[in-house]
Motif scaffolding. Structure first.
Motif, short mmCIF file in Angstrom:
data_model
loop_
_atom_site.label_atom_id
_atom_site.label_comp_id
_atom_site.label_asym_id
_atom_site.label_seq_id
_atom_site.Cartn_x
_atom_site.Cartn_y
_atom_site.Cartn_z
N PRO A 141 0.84 -1.28 -0.02
CA PRO A 141 0.11 0.02 -0.02
C PRO A 141 0.87 1.13 0.01
CG PRO A 141 -0.23 -0.94 2.26
CD PRO A 141 0.83 -1.84 1.16
N GLY A 142 0.37 1.97 -0.80
CA GLY A 142 1.03 3.52 -0.95
C GLY A 142 2.55 3.30 -1.40
N ARG A 143 3.11 4.56 -1.38
CA ARG A 143 4.52 4.84 -1.81
C ARG A 143 5.52 4.89 -0.66
NH1 ARG A 143 8.16 8.62 -2.47
NH2 ARG A 143 7.10 10.23 -1.17
N LEU A 144 6.53 3.91 -1.13
CA LEU A 144 7.49 3.68 0.07
C LEU A 144 8.58 4.97 -0.25
CD1 LEU A 144 8.29 0.01 -0.44
CD2 LEU A 144 6.51 1.05 1.22
N PRO A 145 9.06 5.38 0.97
CA PRO A 145 9.78 6.42 1.22
C PRO A 145 11.24 6.15 0.75
CG PRO A 145 9.02 6.00 3.41
CD PRO A 145 8.30 5.13 2.41
N ALA A 146 11.92 6.96 0.04
CA ALA A 146 13.30 6.82 -0.14
C ALA A 146 14.09 7.16 0.98
CB ALA A 146 13.94 7.64 -1.10
N THR A 147 15.52 6.96 1.37
CA THR A 147 16.33 7.12 2.40
C THR A 147 16.04 8.59 2.87
OG1 THR A 147 17.43 5.27 1.69
CG2 THR A 147 18.48 6.87 3.23
N LEU A 152 12.90 9.17 4.63
CA LEU A 152 12.78 8.36 5.73
C LEU A 152 13.39 9.13 6.85
CD1 LEU A 152 11.81 5.62 7.58
CD2 LEU A 152 14.25 4.99 6.64
N ALA A 153 14.63 9.65 6.43
CA ALA A 153 15.45 10.13 7.46
C ALA A 153 14.92 11.45 7.97
CB ALA A 153 16.82 10.64 6.87
N LYS A 154 14.14 12.17 7.27
CA LYS A 154 13.44 13.38 7.63
C LYS A 154 12.32 13.06 8.53
CE LYS A 154 14.30 16.16 3.44
NZ LYS A 154 13.59 16.52 2.18
N ARG A 155 11.58 11.98 8.35
CA ARG A 155 10.68 11.51 9.15
C ARG A 155 11.11 11.22 10.54
NH1 ARG A 155 6.81 7.95 5.24
NH2 ARG A 155 6.42 9.49 3.73
N LEU A 156 12.26 10.34 10.56
CA LEU A 156 12.73 9.95 11.77
C LEU A 156 13.64 11.01 12.35
CD1 LEU A 156 13.83 6.45 10.75
CD2 LEU A 156 11.59 7.05 11.99
N ARG A 157 13.84 12.11 11.84
CA ARG A 157 14.86 13.10 12.34
C ARG A 157 16.26 12.71 12.76
NH1 ARG A 157 10.49 17.07 15.81
NH2 ARG A 157 8.84 16.64 14.11
N ARG A 188 13.91 1.75 -0.48
CA ARG A 188 12.72 2.12 -0.08
C ARG A 188 12.25 1.19 1.21
NH1 ARG A 188 14.48 4.95 -3.24
NH2 ARG A 188 13.49 5.67 -5.23
N TRP A 189 11.80 2.25 2.09
CA TRP A 189 11.27 1.77 3.49
C TRP A 189 9.87 1.77 3.81
CZ3 TRP A 189 16.01 0.71 5.78
CH2 TRP A 189 17.11 1.10 5.06
N ILE A 190 9.53 1.11 4.71
CA ILE A 190 8.17 1.14 5.46
C ILE A 190 8.69 1.83 6.91
CG2 ILE A 190 6.11 0.03 6.45
CD1 ILE A 190 6.45 -1.99 4.41
N GLU A 191 8.17 3.08 7.19
CA GLU A 191 8.55 3.87 8.20
C GLU A 191 8.53 2.94 9.54
OE1 GLU A 191 7.86 7.83 10.57
OE2 GLU A 191 6.98 7.67 8.56
N GLU A 192 7.26 2.47 9.72
CA GLU A 192 7.00 1.61 10.92
C GLU A 192 7.68 0.38 11.23
OE1 GLU A 192 5.29 2.84 13.69
OE2 GLU A 192 4.98 4.62 12.29
N ASP A 193 8.15 -0.31 10.09
CA ASP A 193 9.18 -1.50 10.22
C ASP A 193 10.47 -0.86 10.69
OD1 ASP A 193 7.21 -2.88 9.20
OD2 ASP A 193 7.97 -3.38 7.35
N VAL A 194 11.01 0.19 9.98
CA VAL A 194 12.21 0.66 10.57
C VAL A 194 12.32 1.12 11.98
CG1 VAL A 194 13.86 2.41 10.25
CG2 VAL A 194 12.84 1.45 8.18
N ARG A 195 11.22 1.79 12.45
CA ARG A 195 10.81 2.11 13.80
C ARG A 195 11.06 0.88 14.82
NH1 ARG A 195 9.55 7.39 14.86
NH2 ARG A 195 8.89 8.57 13.15
N GLU A 196 10.21 -0.32 14.27
CA GLU A 196 10.40 -1.40 15.18
C GLU A 196 11.81 -2.17 15.07
OE1 GLU A 196 9.44 -4.64 17.62
OE2 GLU A 196 8.25 -2.62 17.11
#
Length: 67
Positions: free
Chosen positions: A2-8, A11-16, A43-51
């Protein structure tokens, strides 16, 4: 997927954190991208990276506590 997966960089901006931090985490095996393009771009899934980061932090804390 689902949806577009963010590039690195996105993702970096989202995770600060910096893009280099994301790259270092990936190189050290702490996180894994959901997808890698033919050109090698992650390409990343933000919630997966957070986990993945949370699990890695728990592992480090357990090792520091002696078990």
């Amino acid at each position: 997927m689902p949806g577009r997966l963010p590039a690195t960089s996105e993702l970096a901006k989202r995770l600060r954190v910096s893009s280099r931090t994301i790259q270092r985490w990936r190189n050290e095996g702490w996180i894994k991208p959901e997808w890698t393009t033919i050109g090698g771009q992650a390409r990343w899934i933000e919630e997966d990276v957070r986990e993945q980061v949370r699990q890695y932090q728990e592992q480090i804390e357990a090792e520091q506590d002696g078990g």
